[in-house]
Design a protein around this motif. Structure first.
Motif, PDB file in Angstrom:
ATOM      1  N   GLU A 271       1.800  11.630  -5.797  1.00  0.00           N
ATOM      2  CA  GLU A 271       2.331  12.219  -6.869  1.00  0.00           C
ATOM      3  C   GLU A 271       1.281  12.591  -8.155  1.00  0.00           C
ATOM      4  OE1 GLU A 271       5.987  11.897  -9.976  1.00  0.00           O
ATOM      5  OE2 GLU A 271       5.860  10.401  -8.474  1.00  0.00           O
ATOM      6  N   GLU A 272       0.506  11.615  -8.587  1.00  0.00           N
ATOM      7  CA  GLU A 272      -0.517  11.893  -9.687  1.00  0.00           C
ATOM      8  C   GLU A 272      -1.635  12.696  -9.291  1.00  0.00           C
ATOM      9  OE1 GLU A 272      -0.838   7.065 -11.204  1.00  0.00           O
ATOM     10  OE2 GLU A 272      -2.675   8.274 -10.366  1.00  0.00           O
ATOM     11  N   GLU A 273      -1.894  13.049  -7.899  1.00  0.00           N
ATOM     12  CA  GLU A 273      -2.789  13.823  -7.582  1.00  0.00           C
ATOM     13  C   GLU A 273      -2.693  15.246  -7.474  1.00  0.00           C
ATOM     14  OE1 GLU A 273      -5.702  12.235  -4.966  1.00  0.00           O
ATOM     15  OE2 GLU A 273      -6.259  10.588  -5.989  1.00  0.00           O
ATOM     16  N   ILE A 274      -1.392  15.336  -6.896  1.00  0.00           N
ATOM     17  CA  ILE A 274      -0.995  16.872  -6.438  1.00  0.00           C
ATOM     18  C   ILE A 274       0.531  17.107  -6.647  1.00  0.00           C
ATOM     19  CG2 ILE A 274      -2.491  17.209  -4.661  1.00  0.00           C
ATOM     20  CD1 ILE A 274      -0.439  16.672  -2.395  1.00  0.00           C
ATOM     21  N   GLY A 275       1.318  16.216  -7.410  1.00  0.00           N
ATOM     22  CA  GLY A 275       2.634  16.289  -7.646  1.00  0.00           C
ATOM     23  C   GLY A 275       3.719  16.113  -6.573  1.00  0.00           C
ATOM     24  N   LEU A 276       3.375  15.465  -5.404  1.00  0.00           N
ATOM     25  CA  LEU A 276       4.118  15.535  -4.403  1.00  0.00           C
ATOM     26  C   LEU A 276       4.874  14.122  -4.214  1.00  0.00           C
ATOM     27  CD1 LEU A 276       4.917  17.707  -1.957  1.00  0.00           C
ATOM     28  CD2 LEU A 276       3.018  16.698  -0.480  1.00  0.00           C
ATOM     29  N   LYS A 277       6.048  14.204  -3.796  1.00  0.00           N
ATOM     30  CA  LYS A 277       6.842  12.986  -3.889  1.00  0.00           C
ATOM     31  C   LYS A 277       7.143  12.712  -2.517  1.00  0.00           C
ATOM     32  CE  LYS A 277       8.556  13.210  -8.517  1.00  0.00           C
ATOM     33  NZ  LYS A 277       9.670  13.174  -9.477  1.00  0.00           N
ATOM     34  N   ASP A 278       7.790  11.330  -2.355  1.00  0.00           N
ATOM     35  CA  ASP A 278       8.042  10.954  -0.807  1.00  0.00           C
ATOM     36  C   ASP A 278       9.133  11.810  -0.428  1.00  0.00           C
ATOM     37  OD1 ASP A 278       8.554   9.091   1.140  1.00  0.00           O
ATOM     38  OD2 ASP A 278       9.580   7.929   0.066  1.00  0.00           O
ATOM     39  N   GLY A 279      10.129  12.336  -0.984  1.00  0.00           N
ATOM     40  CA  GLY A 279      11.224  13.144  -0.540  1.00  0.00           C
ATOM     41  C   GLY A 279      10.908  14.657   0.074  1.00  0.00           C
ATOM     42  N   SER A 280       9.557  14.958  -0.244  1.00  0.00           N
ATOM     43  CA  SER A 280       8.898  15.914   0.505  1.00  0.00           C
ATOM     44  C   SER A 280       8.340  15.559   1.833  1.00  0.00           C
ATOM     45  CB  SER A 280       7.720  16.758  -0.188  1.00  0.00           C
ATOM     46  OG  SER A 280       8.411  17.088  -1.428  1.00  0.00           O
ATOM     47  N   LEU A 281       8.237  14.677   2.366  1.00  0.00           N
ATOM     48  CA  LEU A 281       7.775  14.073   3.411  1.00  0.00           C
ATOM     49  C   LEU A 281       8.764  13.544   4.623  1.00  0.00           C
ATOM     50  CD1 LEU A 281       4.838  11.871   1.909  1.00  0.00           C
ATOM     51  CD2 LEU A 281       4.683  14.387   2.493  1.00  0.00           C
ATOM     52  N   LYS A 282       8.322  13.556   5.762  1.00  0.00           N
ATOM     53  CA  LYS A 282       8.781  12.890   6.849  1.00  0.00           C
ATOM     54  C   LYS A 282       7.918  12.380   7.504  1.00  0.00           C
ATOM     55  CE  LYS A 282       9.178  16.876   9.912  1.00  0.00           C
ATOM     56  NZ  LYS A 282      10.117  17.962  10.774  1.00  0.00           N
TER      57      LYS A 282
ATOM     58  N   PRO B 168       0.936  -1.146  -0.090  1.00  0.00           N
ATOM     59  CA  PRO B 168      -0.043  -0.034  -0.113  1.00  0.00           C
ATOM     60  C   PRO B 168       0.862   1.443   0.063  1.00  0.00           C
ATOM     61  CG  PRO B 168      -0.277  -1.183   2.152  1.00  0.00           C
ATOM     62  CD  PRO B 168       0.500  -1.841   1.118  1.00  0.00           C
ATOM     63  N   ARG B 169       2.221   1.174   0.638  1.00  0.00           N
ATOM     64  CA  ARG B 169       3.140   2.457   0.518  1.00  0.00           C
ATOM     65  C   ARG B 169       3.187   2.835  -1.026  1.00  0.00           C
ATOM     66  NH1 ARG B 169       7.059   4.534   4.349  1.00  0.00           N
ATOM     67  NH2 ARG B 169       8.535   5.583   3.311  1.00  0.00           N
ATOM     68  N   ILE B 170       3.389   1.811  -1.811  1.00  0.00           N
ATOM     69  CA  ILE B 170       3.901   2.308  -3.134  1.00  0.00           C
ATOM     70  C   ILE B 170       2.580   2.880  -3.907  1.00  0.00           C
ATOM     71  CG2 ILE B 170       4.347   1.272  -5.547  1.00  0.00           C
ATOM     72  CD1 ILE B 170       6.727   0.197  -4.260  1.00  0.00           C
ATOM     73  N   CYS B 171       1.417   2.321  -3.488  1.00  0.00           N
ATOM     74  CA  CYS B 171       0.238   3.028  -3.823  1.00  0.00           C
ATOM     75  C   CYS B 171      -0.085   4.354  -3.320  1.00  0.00           C
ATOM     76  CB  CYS B 171      -1.252   1.963  -3.538  1.00  0.00           C
ATOM     77  SG  CYS B 171      -2.700   2.504  -4.045  1.00  0.00           S
ATOM     78  N   VAL B 172       0.039   4.585  -2.448  1.00  0.00           N
ATOM     79  CA  VAL B 172      -0.220   5.920  -1.734  1.00  0.00           C
ATOM     80  C   VAL B 172       0.550   7.050  -2.271  1.00  0.00           C
ATOM     81  CG1 VAL B 172       0.944   5.845   0.367  1.00  0.00           C
ATOM     82  CG2 VAL B 172      -1.027   6.895   0.388  1.00  0.00           C
ATOM     83  N   LEU B 173       1.866   6.743  -2.490  1.00  0.00           N
ATOM     84  CA  LEU B 173       2.901   7.325  -3.146  1.00  0.00           C
ATOM     85  C   LEU B 173       2.724   7.751  -4.487  1.00  0.00           C
ATOM     86  CD1 LEU B 173       6.011   6.281  -1.136  1.00  0.00           C
ATOM     87  CD2 LEU B 173       4.883   8.297  -0.823  1.00  0.00           C
ATOM     88  N   ARG B 174       2.131   6.690  -5.222  1.00  0.00           N
ATOM     89  CA  ARG B 174       1.933   7.019  -6.707  1.00  0.00           C
ATOM     90  C   ARG B 174       0.743   7.998  -6.683  1.00  0.00           C
ATOM     91  NH1 ARG B 174      -2.237   5.016  -9.182  1.00  0.00           N
ATOM     92  NH2 ARG B 174      -2.589   3.355  -7.706  1.00  0.00           N
ATOM     93  N   GLU B 175      -0.390   7.635  -6.116  1.00  0.00           N
ATOM     94  CA  GLU B 175      -1.420   8.545  -5.762  1.00  0.00           C
ATOM     95  C   GLU B 175      -1.143   9.919  -5.377  1.00  0.00           C
ATOM     96  OE1 GLU B 175      -4.664   8.041  -6.940  1.00  0.00           O
ATOM     97  OE2 GLU B 175      -4.875   5.959  -7.092  1.00  0.00           O
TER      98      GLU B 175
END
Length: 164
Positions: free
Chosen positions: A60-71, A51-58
């Motif tokens: 990025e698709e929905e608002i252009g935000l990537k994993d590297g922007s999160l902590k 599910p982590r891969i899914c939520v990160l894909r969504e």
């Protein structure tokens, strides 16, 4: 009887920035009427066990935000609800936006907005998300536990999901 039950697997992420939470007023969903929710969506076939891969894909698709922007990205809730002949399983993640990161508040999925924590539960949202966020605001945001929730007609029954 429940012989013809289908499964619907979905993810959602709620991102915090200070005392605000990023939410999406989703319009045009196949599953829920227009309402406020986290960023997320349905699993692709190759994501069913991650599910982590899914939520990160969504995200990025929905608002252009990537994993590297999160902590502090963590799976915090797994919920179940039987609705319309489907077992709807939701994987809810929570994260903090890194300092100095910007979020595009534009999405083809609907309206994206930073909402003060004390106003989040005032928004119209899907039943399962509402029950989960009520628990998160009163208990979950003060712990690091993973919770499982079963939706009932009157609320959600939570238990800590522990590995043993």
């Amino acid at each position: 009887m429940h012989d013809e039950i289908n499964l619907r697997n979905m993810t959602g992420i709620y991102i915090s920035r200070g005392a605000e939470m990023l939410m999406l007023y989703r319009i045009g969903s196949r599953v829920v009427e227009p309402s406020w929710c986290g960023i997320g969506g349905h699993f692709e076939d190759h994501e069913l066990n991650n599910p982590r891969i899914c939520v990160l894909r969504e995200l990025e698709e929905e608002i252009g935000l990537k994993d590297g922007s999160l902590k502090n990205l963590h799976l915090r809730y797994v919920t179940l609800r039987l609705k319309n002949g489907e077992i709807r399983q939701n994987y809810y993640y929570f994260a903090d936006l890194k300092p100095d990161e910007e979020v595009t508040l534009i999405s083809e999925e609907g309206k994206v907005e930073w909402i003060p924590f004390d106003k989040v539960l005032d928004r119209k949202m899907p039943l399962t998300a509402k029950f989960m966020l009520e628990h998160y605001m009163s208990i979950g945001k003060f712990t690091e536990e993973l919770y499982s929730g079963i939706t009932t007609e009157t609320g959600m029954v939570f238990t800590e999901l522990k590995e043993f």
